[in-house]
Design an enzyme around this catalytic site. Structure first.
Site, PDB file in Angstrom:
ATOM      1  CG  HIS A 196      -0.447   0.216   2.673  1.00  0.00           C
ATOM      2  ND1 HIS A 196      -1.165   0.952   3.550  1.00  0.00           N
ATOM      3  CD2 HIS A 196       0.749  -0.055   3.002  1.00  0.00           C
ATOM      4  CE1 HIS A 196      -0.320   1.112   4.571  1.00  0.00           C
ATOM      5  NE2 HIS A 196       0.693   0.433   4.316  1.00  0.00           N
ATOM      6  CB  CYS A 247       3.675   5.558   5.585  1.00  0.00           C
ATOM      7  SG  CYS A 247       3.915   4.724   6.870  1.00  0.00           S
ATOM      8  CG  HIS A 257       5.184   0.778   2.685  1.00  0.00           C
ATOM      9  ND1 HIS A 257       4.526   1.746   2.444  1.00  0.00           N
ATOM     10  CD2 HIS A 257       4.688   0.437   4.051  1.00  0.00           C
ATOM     11  CE1 HIS A 257       3.833   2.236   3.350  1.00  0.00           C
ATOM     12  NE2 HIS A 257       3.678   1.224   4.473  1.00  0.00           N
ATOM     13  CG  HIS A 259       2.688  -3.398   6.001  1.00  0.00           C
ATOM     14  ND1 HIS A 259       3.892  -2.862   6.959  1.00  0.00           N
ATOM     15  CD2 HIS A 259       2.175  -2.362   5.629  1.00  0.00           C
ATOM     16  CE1 HIS A 259       3.723  -1.580   7.009  1.00  0.00           C
ATOM     17  NE2 HIS A 259       2.827  -1.360   6.183  1.00  0.00           N
ATOM     18  CG  HIS A 280       1.004 -12.141  -2.500  1.00  0.00           C
ATOM     19  ND1 HIS A 280       0.569 -12.987  -1.330  1.00  0.00           N
ATOM     20  CD2 HIS A 280       2.190 -12.065  -2.536  1.00  0.00           C
ATOM     21  CE1 HIS A 280       1.943 -13.592  -1.010  1.00  0.00           C
ATOM     22  NE2 HIS A 280       2.671 -12.922  -1.487  1.00  0.00           N
ATOM     23  CD  GLU A 302       0.083  -0.854   8.661  1.00  0.00           C
ATOM     24  OE1 GLU A 302      -0.512  -0.422   7.714  1.00  0.00           O
ATOM     25  OE2 GLU A 302       0.812  -0.283   9.151  1.00  0.00           O
TER      26      GLU A 302
END
EC number: 4.-.-.-
Length: 117
Positions: A14, A25, A29, A31, A69, A107
């Protein structure tokens, strides 16, 4: 009050594009998310359960099919924060299981967001 929880996992990317460009952020990136759904009842059902864990399989299917994914900016209609994910999963679960009490989303192993009405 009786309470049960079940944990689900998925990996996704995201980007929080509304944040300043130098905020970590703001970059794309990913998680390894953990979702924990909690169900609660004052009385157990006839089988002695809050709800049979097996009945929560549709949440696993939903997460696997729609979130795992994927790029969350393309999946959600809101900013893809852990807080908004918790609310999204809460609403999805509560529509199916009225015993839904809360949903937590992680996360990282150090951070959690929770939605509890």
């Amino acid at each position: 009050m009786y309470r049960i929880t079940k944990e689900f996992h998925f990996s996704a990317s995201h980007q929080l594009t509304h944040l300043p460009e130098d905020h970590q952020c703001a970059r794309m990136h990913g998680h390894n998310y953990v979702v924990v759904v909690e169900l609660a009842r004052r009385e157990l059902n006839a089988d002695g359960f809050v709800r049979d864990y097996h009945e929560l399989k549709p949440l696993k299917t939903y997460i696997d099919d729609e979130f795992d994914h994927r790029h969350l900016n393309n999946v959600l209609n809101v900013v893809s924060t852990a807080e908004n994910l918790a609310r999204h999963f809460f609403d999805w679960c509560a529509a199916r299981w009225p015993e839904t009490a809360s949903v937590k989303v992680s996360e990282t192993h150090k951070t959690w967001a929770e939605y509890r009405p």
